[in-house]
Design a protein around this motif. Sequence first.
Motif, PDB file in Angstrom:
ATOM      1  N   LEU A  16       0.816  -1.216   0.000  1.00  0.00           N
ATOM      2  CA  LEU A  16       0.000   0.000   0.000  1.00  0.00           C
ATOM      3  C   LEU A  16       0.854   1.272   0.000  1.00  0.00           C
ATOM      4  O   LEU A  16       0.414   2.323  -0.461  1.00  0.00           O
ATOM      5  N   LYS A  17       2.080   1.155   0.496  1.00  0.00           N
ATOM      6  CA  LYS A  17       2.966   2.336   0.446  1.00  0.00           C
ATOM      7  C   LYS A  17       3.304   2.685  -0.996  1.00  0.00           C
ATOM      8  O   LYS A  17       3.541   3.842  -1.327  1.00  0.00           O
ATOM      9  N   LEU A  18       3.294   1.664  -1.866  1.00  0.00           N
ATOM     10  CA  LEU A  18       3.550   1.953  -3.283  1.00  0.00           C
ATOM     11  C   LEU A  18       2.398   2.761  -3.878  1.00  0.00           C
ATOM     12  O   LEU A  18       2.598   3.572  -4.778  1.00  0.00           O
ATOM     13  N   LEU A  19       1.194   2.538  -3.336  1.00  0.00           N
ATOM     14  CA  LEU A  19       0.030   3.271  -3.847  1.00  0.00           C
ATOM     15  C   LEU A  19       0.132   4.764  -3.494  1.00  0.00           C
ATOM     16  O   LEU A  19      -0.339   5.619  -4.233  1.00  0.00           O
TER      17      LEU A  19
ATOM     18  N   GLY B 283      -6.191   8.799   0.943  1.00  0.00           N
ATOM     19  CA  GLY B 283      -6.028   9.025   2.383  1.00  0.00           C
ATOM     20  C   GLY B 283      -5.316   7.846   3.010  1.00  0.00           C
ATOM     21  O   GLY B 283      -5.484   6.703   2.567  1.00  0.00           O
ATOM     22  N   TYR B 284      -4.517   8.092   4.054  1.00  0.00           N
ATOM     23  CA  TYR B 284      -3.734   7.012   4.664  1.00  0.00           C
ATOM     24  C   TYR B 284      -3.854   7.098   6.183  1.00  0.00           C
ATOM     25  O   TYR B 284      -3.616   8.148   6.775  1.00  0.00           O
ATOM     26  N   VAL B 285      -4.237   5.977   6.788  1.00  0.00           N
ATOM     27  CA  VAL B 285      -4.276   5.925   8.251  1.00  0.00           C
ATOM     28  C   VAL B 285      -3.397   4.771   8.696  1.00  0.00           C
ATOM     29  O   VAL B 285      -3.601   3.626   8.286  1.00  0.00           O
ATOM     30  N   SER B 286      -2.393   5.093   9.505  1.00  0.00           N
ATOM     31  CA  SER B 286      -1.456   4.028   9.898  1.00  0.00           C
ATOM     32  C   SER B 286      -1.872   3.423  11.229  1.00  0.00           C
ATOM     33  O   SER B 286      -2.761   3.921  11.914  1.00  0.00           O
ATOM     34  N   GLN B 287      -1.146   2.375  11.605  1.00  0.00           N
ATOM     35  CA  GLN B 287      -1.448   1.663  12.846  1.00  0.00           C
ATOM     36  C   GLN B 287      -1.176   2.558  14.058  1.00  0.00           C
ATOM     37  O   GLN B 287      -1.875   2.497  15.048  1.00  0.00           O
ATOM     38  N   ASP B 288      -0.148   3.380  13.941  1.00  0.00           N
ATOM     39  CA  ASP B 288       0.254   4.203  15.063  1.00  0.00           C
ATOM     40  C   ASP B 288       0.269   5.665  14.633  1.00  0.00           C
ATOM     41  O   ASP B 288       1.312   6.264  14.457  1.00  0.00           O
ATOM     42  N   PRO B 289      -0.927   6.238  14.451  1.00  0.00           N
ATOM     43  CA  PRO B 289      -0.991   7.580  13.881  1.00  0.00           C
ATOM     44  C   PRO B 289      -0.401   8.624  14.818  1.00  0.00           C
ATOM     45  O   PRO B 289      -0.400   8.449  16.031  1.00  0.00           O
ATOM     46  N   PHE B 290       0.068   9.685  14.224  1.00  0.00           N
ATOM     47  CA  PHE B 290       0.680  10.746  15.001  1.00  0.00           C
ATOM     48  C   PHE B 290      -0.312  11.872  15.240  1.00  0.00           C
ATOM     49  O   PHE B 290      -0.970  12.335  14.309  1.00  0.00           O
TER      50      PHE B 290
ATOM     51  N   PRO C 136     -10.973  11.760   0.706  1.00  0.00           N
ATOM     52  CA  PRO C 136     -10.298  11.298  -0.511  1.00  0.00           C
ATOM     53  C   PRO C 136     -11.122  10.218  -1.208  1.00  0.00           C
ATOM     54  O   PRO C 136     -11.983   9.588  -0.587  1.00  0.00           O
ATOM     55  N   GLU C 137     -10.854   9.997  -2.491  1.00  0.00           N
ATOM     56  CA  GLU C 137     -11.588   8.969  -3.249  1.00  0.00           C
ATOM     57  C   GLU C 137     -11.115   7.562  -2.861  1.00  0.00           C
ATOM     58  O   GLU C 137     -11.832   6.586  -3.020  1.00  0.00           O
ATOM     59  N   ILE C 138      -9.867   7.492  -2.405  1.00  0.00           N
ATOM     60  CA  ILE C 138      -9.301   6.177  -2.035  1.00  0.00           C
ATOM     61  C   ILE C 138      -8.785   6.282  -0.603  1.00  0.00           C
ATOM     62  O   ILE C 138      -8.128   7.257  -0.247  1.00  0.00           O
ATOM     63  N   LEU C 139      -9.124   5.259   0.210  1.00  0.00           N
ATOM     64  CA  LEU C 139      -8.674   5.278   1.604  1.00  0.00           C
ATOM     65  C   LEU C 139      -7.833   4.045   1.891  1.00  0.00           C
ATOM     66  O   LEU C 139      -8.192   2.935   1.500  1.00  0.00           O
ATOM     67  N   VAL C 140      -6.716   4.250   2.580  1.00  0.00           N
ATOM     68  CA  VAL C 140      -5.847   3.130   2.932  1.00  0.00           C
ATOM     69  C   VAL C 140      -5.774   3.041   4.444  1.00  0.00           C
ATOM     70  O   VAL C 140      -5.378   4.002   5.102  1.00  0.00           O
ATOM     71  N   PHE C 141      -6.195   1.903   4.994  1.00  0.00           N
ATOM     72  CA  PHE C 141      -6.090   1.674   6.440  1.00  0.00           C
ATOM     73  C   PHE C 141      -5.016   0.627   6.684  1.00  0.00           C
ATOM     74  O   PHE C 141      -5.191  -0.535   6.329  1.00  0.00           O
ATOM     75  N   ASP C 142      -3.890   1.040   7.264  1.00  0.00           N
ATOM     76  CA  ASP C 142      -2.838   0.061   7.560  1.00  0.00           C
ATOM     77  C   ASP C 142      -2.970  -0.331   9.031  1.00  0.00           C
ATOM     78  O   ASP C 142      -2.414   0.323   9.915  1.00  0.00           O
ATOM     79  N   GLU C 143      -3.719  -1.384   9.280  1.00  0.00           N
ATOM     80  CA  GLU C 143      -4.039  -1.819  10.643  1.00  0.00           C
ATOM     81  C   GLU C 143      -4.567  -0.650  11.473  1.00  0.00           C
ATOM     82  O   GLU C 143      -4.187  -0.477  12.639  1.00  0.00           O
ATOM     83  N   ALA C 144      -5.426   0.135  10.838  1.00  0.00           N
ATOM     84  CA  ALA C 144      -5.871   1.374  11.460  1.00  0.00           C
ATOM     85  C   ALA C 144      -6.856   1.157  12.588  1.00  0.00           C
ATOM     86  O   ALA C 144      -7.153   2.081  13.338  1.00  0.00           O
ATOM     87  N   THR C 145      -7.376  -0.063  12.713  1.00  0.00           N
ATOM     88  CA  THR C 145      -8.308  -0.304  13.818  1.00  0.00           C
ATOM     89  C   THR C 145      -7.776  -1.395  14.750  1.00  0.00           C
ATOM     90  O   THR C 145      -8.524  -1.963  15.533  1.00  0.00           O
ATOM     91  N   SER C 146      -6.469  -1.626  14.689  1.00  0.00           N
ATOM     92  CA  SER C 146      -5.922  -2.740  15.464  1.00  0.00           C
ATOM     93  C   SER C 146      -6.027  -2.514  16.972  1.00  0.00           C
ATOM     94  O   SER C 146      -6.094  -3.450  17.747  1.00  0.00           O
ATOM     95  N   HIS C 147      -6.022  -1.227  17.419  1.00  0.00           N
ATOM     96  CA  HIS C 147      -6.097  -0.960  18.856  1.00  0.00           C
ATOM     97  C   HIS C 147      -7.535  -0.705  19.317  1.00  0.00           C
ATOM     98  O   HIS C 147      -7.768  -0.426  20.486  1.00  0.00           O
ATOM     99  N   VAL C 148      -8.468  -0.747  18.361  1.00  0.00           N
ATOM    100  CA  VAL C 148      -9.856  -0.434  18.703  1.00  0.00           C
ATOM    101  C   VAL C 148     -10.548  -1.719  19.160  1.00  0.00           C
ATOM    102  O   VAL C 148     -10.296  -2.788  18.619  1.00  0.00           O
ATOM    103  N   ASP C 149     -11.441  -1.614  20.176  1.00  0.00           N
ATOM    104  CA  ASP C 149     -12.125  -2.842  20.620  1.00  0.00           C
ATOM    105  C   ASP C 149     -13.096  -3.314  19.537  1.00  0.00           C
ATOM    106  O   ASP C 149     -13.514  -2.534  18.668  1.00  0.00           O
ATOM    107  N   THR C 150     -13.425  -4.587  19.603  1.00  0.00           N
ATOM    108  CA  THR C 150     -14.180  -5.204  18.518  1.00  0.00           C
ATOM    109  C   THR C 150     -15.513  -4.498  18.272  1.00  0.00           C
ATOM    110  O   THR C 150     -15.916  -4.284  17.131  1.00  0.00           O
TER     111      THR C 150
END
Length: 617
Positions: free
Chosen positions: A404-407, A438-445, A516-530
């Motif tokens: 996804l970083k290539l995107l 748009g890009y949301v990482s696992q550990d956003p700043f 954005p028209e395209i959204l990238v979630f890189d483990e963006a909900t990994s810390h969120v409860d189910t």
Amino acid sequence: MQISNPIRHLLWRFAEPHSRQFVGGCVLLLSALVLQRIPALVIGVALDALLLNSQTFTLPLVPNSWIPESTPGQTTLVVSVLVGALIGESAFRWYGTLIYEKATLETLHDVRTSAFETAMSLPLLVHQTEDRDLLSVLNDDVDNLEDLFDGARAAVLYSGELISAFAFMILLNWNLALVVALLPITVAFTARYYASVLEPRYDTVRSTVGGLNTRLRDAINGIRTVKALVREEREADRVTGASGEYKRSAWSVLKLRAIYNRVSWLLAAVGVWGLFGLGSYWILTGPPVTFTQSLTAGTLLTFIMYTFSLMDPTRKLAVDVLDKIESGQASSRRIAPLFWHDASAACDDAPELTVTDGHVEYTAVTFSYDDAETPTLDGISLDVPPGDFVGIVGHSGAGKSTLLKLLLRFHEPDTGEVRIDSQPISEHSLESLREHVGYVSQDPFLFPGTVHENIAYANPDASREEVVDSSRRAGAHEFVSDLPESYDTELGERGTTLSGGQRQRLAIARALLADPEILVFDEATSHVDTETEVEIQRQLQAEAGDRTVFAIAHRLSTVRPADQIVVLNDGQITEHGTHEELVKHDGIYATLWAVQTGKFAADATPEAGVSDSEVSR
Ligand SMILES: Nc1ncnc2c1ncn2[C@@H]1O[C@H](COP(=O)(O)OP(=O)(O)OP(=O)(O)O)[C@@H](O)[C@H]1O
């Protein structure tokens, strides 16, 4: 772009625009030095002419017709010259220093801001591999560059002091000036010898203080681990050891410095005594050896005053100034390569990418990191129709984030191509690409600032309603409402600290607000409860169709509703389909699913590749 002479390059680019101030400052400082030399000269003349009555009152370079004939007139002249020289010297020194320091500050400001802008425009790969170096260049080296300018000014000043003193001495008695010249030469050689012995010891001090700081920082940063494993005593021993090493190295420098201080004091004292002895002999018996000029008591007094004033500039010129210039040069050598990236980084005049549908295609994409032995992505082809939700799963290190970083063009493929709406992204401007993806990482700043400012980071003009709306869709509104000042709560070091899951939800809100028209979630909900994750998904699915969404997830429930799920293994797509299709396929995905839903049979095969770490995720 390679730069053959980094110092000249930096000076030319950043100091040249301020060259008039630098030169003006130096001229004023040198003028102050000439004025500084006048009192000693006048006092010597006054001694001979007014106190001892042994000479007529004459001043070098001043016509005799300008000098009053009466003693009171000459006394008034002496006092006026002394006061005038003092006032003139102070004024020139004050204004010269002011101009020079302002030019230095402006130059450093230009270097700092320009270096920062260049650092921000560098490819992400450079940041990932060189971030520590970049920070130290931006923090330390730019500050250190001041040494180069301070050193240059000191070099001009101290050389000016030496030259002006010698110029006056030569005017008064060039025979004695030749003898006196031996003293600064001896002082300079002694100082250089001392510096060469001291330098390795200073290196040791620097490395031991670095070691001590690292020990302290590691122990404090890792305090939870230290306490949990009851290793406080061991850490204290390590810090004591590092501090002891620093103490020993600093002591060896202090001892040497004390010896040098005494030696240089002795040199100065012996030099002045010798000058006094030689001068007295000269006055009483006439010029010694082959010298021809006569000497008066007043001229000897002027020489002694000048000689005293030569010691400090000579020592500083030989050691401190050279050190400063060397340290400044070393820093400019480290700063200049930052600008080597400049040409490629700044030049982004490619056409804008136009995204209408969000159709993404990877065609035979291969990519390797510089130090990798095998390709991280190997022949990836993937077609994602507009509005699709794509889940990407696979073992840790399989290449999911890289794909996804290539995107986003954080990296460029070695071969193959990525297209959005049939346009190769490599041929379009980076800025326009990132406006549409748009890009949301696992550990956003999150930046220091309010919740509102953080959500509206990409769109600072967004209204409160828009911010709240995207916050709702990201499942963040509820917890934000519970914060002391809701959307105006300060976050960051001195503000409220959020949990990992809360930070992720704010980052998702930030991405949704940018729309954005395209959204990238890189483990963006990994810390969120189910439960919250289900809520976020529901919102995202409600919006699906409008935007193309990529989601990397280790928790398979995140990608279960995806239109297509891609399983990556060793940089290749090994499975591809919907959740139902992949579960039936009985491959890696099916095994992971079984593990996560508790249906994993005790006889799961190792080939299925389920590692302990994944089970525990
Ligand atoms: N900046 C980098 N420089 C060199 N190698 C890297 C870099 N980033 C990732 N890698 C390597 O590339 C491989 C793929 O990494 P990537 O982060 O894409 O995997 P991933 O599937 O997202 O892993 P995870 O699930 O653990 O996040 C790994 O072997 C990793 O060590």
